[in-house]
Scaffold this motif. Sequence first.
Motif, PDB file in Angstrom:
ATOM      1  N   ILE A  33       0.835  -1.206   0.000  1.00 30.31           N
ATOM      2  CA  ILE A  33       0.000   0.000   0.000  1.00 30.31           C
ATOM      3  C   ILE A  33       0.866   1.252   0.000  1.00 30.31           C
ATOM      4  N   LEU A  34       1.871   1.279   0.868  1.00 28.58           N
ATOM      5  CA  LEU A  34       2.733   2.462   0.961  1.00 28.58           C
ATOM      6  C   LEU A  34       3.576   2.658  -0.297  1.00 28.58           C
ATOM      7  N   CYS A  35       4.056   1.575  -0.883  1.00 21.87           N
ATOM      8  CA  CYS A  35       4.832   1.687  -2.125  1.00 21.87           C
ATOM      9  C   CYS A  35       3.961   2.221  -3.265  1.00 21.87           C
ATOM     10  N   PHE A  36       2.709   1.782  -3.302  1.00 21.58           N
ATOM     11  CA  PHE A  36       1.778   2.290  -4.305  1.00 21.58           C
ATOM     12  C   PHE A  36       1.551   3.790  -4.092  1.00 21.58           C
ATOM     13  N   ASN A  52      -7.154   1.592  -8.102  1.00 21.75           N
ATOM     14  CA  ASN A  52      -7.754   2.259  -6.937  1.00 21.75           C
ATOM     15  C   ASN A  52      -8.634   1.314  -6.141  1.00 21.75           C
ATOM     16  N   ARG A  53      -9.466   0.531  -6.837  1.00 15.75           N
ATOM     17  CA  ARG A  53     -10.333  -0.432  -6.163  1.00 15.75           C
ATOM     18  C   ARG A  53      -9.509  -1.488  -5.446  1.00 15.75           C
ATOM     19  N   ASP A  54      -8.471  -1.988  -6.110  1.00 21.57           N
ATOM     20  CA  ASP A  54      -7.621  -3.026  -5.524  1.00 21.57           C
ATOM     21  C   ASP A  54      -6.947  -2.520  -4.253  1.00 21.57           C
ATOM     22  N   ILE A  55      -6.361  -1.348  -4.300  1.00 17.75           N
ATOM     23  CA  ILE A  55      -5.655  -0.833  -3.130  1.00 17.75           C
ATOM     24  C   ILE A  55      -6.641  -0.511  -2.010  1.00 17.75           C
ATOM     25  N   PHE A  56      -7.829  -0.013  -2.366  1.00 13.71           N
ATOM     26  CA  PHE A  56      -8.853   0.267  -1.362  1.00 13.71           C
ATOM     27  C   PHE A  56      -9.256  -1.019  -0.646  1.00 13.71           C
TER      28      PHE A  56
END
Length: 82
Positions: A33-36, A52-56
């Motif tokens: 998450i932080l790297c993204f 966006n959906r995946d990271i959410f």
Amino acid sequence: MYDEKILELTTDETLGYFEGHLHTQSLRRLKRILCFADLIKFAKHKPVDEENRDIFERVVSMIKDINLKFVSEIKSNEKELA
């Protein structure tokens, strides 16, 4: 455990801060998450809707896992005190 200054930490510092407090799987999720977020912030990456959906979904899942861990620890501590 948590400190307001965490918002000022780099990704590596943040991961180091949470080592020993989170399970390995949660640390891996947090790193991804932080790297993204770093890609977006520093490399000006423009994520597509699917990213966006995946990271959410990853963030929500990680929060649920962490919450379950702390609730379990609190219940365990309450039993020990009883």
